[in-house]
Enzyme design. Sequence first.
Site, mmCIF file in Angstrom:
data_model
loop_
_atom_site.group_PDB
_atom_site.id
_atom_site.type_symbol
_atom_site.label_atom_id
_atom_site.label_comp_id
_atom_site.label_asym_id
_atom_site.label_seq_id
_atom_site.Cartn_x
_atom_site.Cartn_y
_atom_site.Cartn_z
ATOM 1 C CB CYS A 186 30.447 33.510 43.370
ATOM 2 S SG CYS A 186 29.028 33.521 42.259
ATOM 3 C CB CYS A 224 32.287 34.685 40.295
ATOM 4 S SG CYS A 224 31.386 36.209 40.454
ATOM 5 C CB CYS A 235 26.791 36.572 42.813
ATOM 6 S SG CYS A 235 28.293 37.161 42.015
ATOM 7 C CB CYS A 276 28.555 36.709 38.204
ATOM 8 S SG CYS A 276 28.291 35.113 38.987
ATOM 9 N N GLY A 316 61.174 40.595 43.495
ATOM 10 C CA GLY A 316 61.133 40.186 42.096
ATOM 11 C C GLY A 316 62.326 39.361 41.659
#
Lengths: 287, 269
Positions: A277, A271, A249, A246, A37
């Site tokens: 997808c 998606c 899909c 979606c 970080g």
Amino acid sequence: MSDAVPTGNGGYNFAYLDEQTKRMIRRAILKAVAIPGYQVPFASREMPLPYGWGTGGIQVTASIIGRGDTLKVIDQGADDTTNAVSIRHFFERTAGVATTEQTVAASIIQTRHRIPETPLQEGQIIVYQVPIPEPLRWIEPREAETRKMHALAEYGPMYVRLYEDIAQFGQVTTAYDYPVVVNGRYLMRPSPIPKFDNPKMDMSPALQLFGAGREKRIYAVPPYTSVKSLDFSDHPFTIERWEQRCAICGADDSFLDEVVTDDQGGRMFVCSDTDYCRSRQTGQAAE
Amino acid sequence: MSVLRLVDVTPAAEEAPLLSVTGVSRRFGPQIACRNVSFDLWPGEVLGVVGESGSGKTTLLNCLSARLRPDAGRIEYQLRDGRVAELFELSEPARRMLMRTDWGFVHQNPRDGLRLGLSAGANIGERLMAVGVRHYGGIREAAADWLDKVEIDVARVDDTPQNFSGGMQQRLQIARNLVSHPRLVFMDEPTGGLDVSVQARLLDLLRGLCDELGLAAIVVTHDLGVARLLAHRLMVMRGGAVVETGLTDQVLDDPQHPYSQLLVASMLQ
């Protein structure tokens, strides 16, 4: 990881950057991995594309990529958007490495704005393109002061921003680039991914590298490191939800883009991760 | 009144001063802003620093509050755990922690002490969040509580101080400083720039809060009226040096130094 012989790629060194530059960047990456970080300064190079188009991510990728690697590049989750296509093409030409659109087949994934829906695996590396690495930038404009705040872990002002959001809007309105604390120590900007993706960073088995070219910073989250999104104990962190699935899909667990389909108000939700997808569609077709 | 207050001080607190200043000097190039200032401040005591513009009052205050490093001298502070530490020998994190928990600083211009773009609640809650309070409801409750204490309508908790009057801004600044229950508050001309009726109300509020919370305070002011109302003890400065110290009433009613006499004589009656 690579050798310096130009291999019919227009006189460029392997993966465009010269070996000295790659060593310098690798050193910065090692330091970044050692201090999860923490933003490590590095001597960002001029790249053959403008700042803001992924110069930081490309430099990180160029420094870690080897001939045996398979590269996937996504932009907003999609493999076929301009930025993704041109960066993939860039590495095809300058490094001659294999590329893929499948998350599972990639060893390095360079990304802008998304983490793939398919969970990452051990041994994979995900490289984020970062526009502004400093999470405290809009709170404290002085770089010397933000560094001091990081050094002393003075992250109170960040909470003030969250407080202000809840007070004004009843919830935290930051929807992307949602600040996280890495390994219980450093406050980090996860690059402009939706907060939907934040939980995927926590304890991820993959190595996560972040490159900011214009701001000349590299930072990292090593595998299996805690990444906690900031919140209040009585206002816990939540991710986006959709009432739709979606339209292609039928997935109800992925990040959905709203696509306007005509000027009659027609719209659909699909998606944003094109590979996810597609793999769901082929799975359905096989059944 | 001040004499009474001095007698009030508990014996335990009397054992050691809260702030002990010895020989503090600060110069800016050839200009001596403050020369060899020494005094002790006891817990619960309000010390007024008076003098004309340019007499070094603000420089002294900045040195005492660790915002400016003095060229010479020692500033010893009794920490909450009873240890006595020299401010500039403390580590920077410890000093910064001290500044936002155990101390308060009330600026003359509330714009310097407030975050004008943030709501009143966030301004008050900032210190709490800085020391690790992570409960939104709790922070909000504290904010409402303090708004009430400084006589600001609680309904304005989500308004930004940009739209507050000068007096309200100043009161908000005070609330924002006192929320962490400091033991020592520095005030630089706390009533400067306010009209007289608002000044009176603010002074009343400040005096009440100091009494109620047992705050020690160092109040820099050029207004002897403010000093008389707030301070138990006075320090008169001129040209960077302290020319007279004493109980407020004593200094104001029977000034010894010619400059103090001049100051008192020029006070509007």
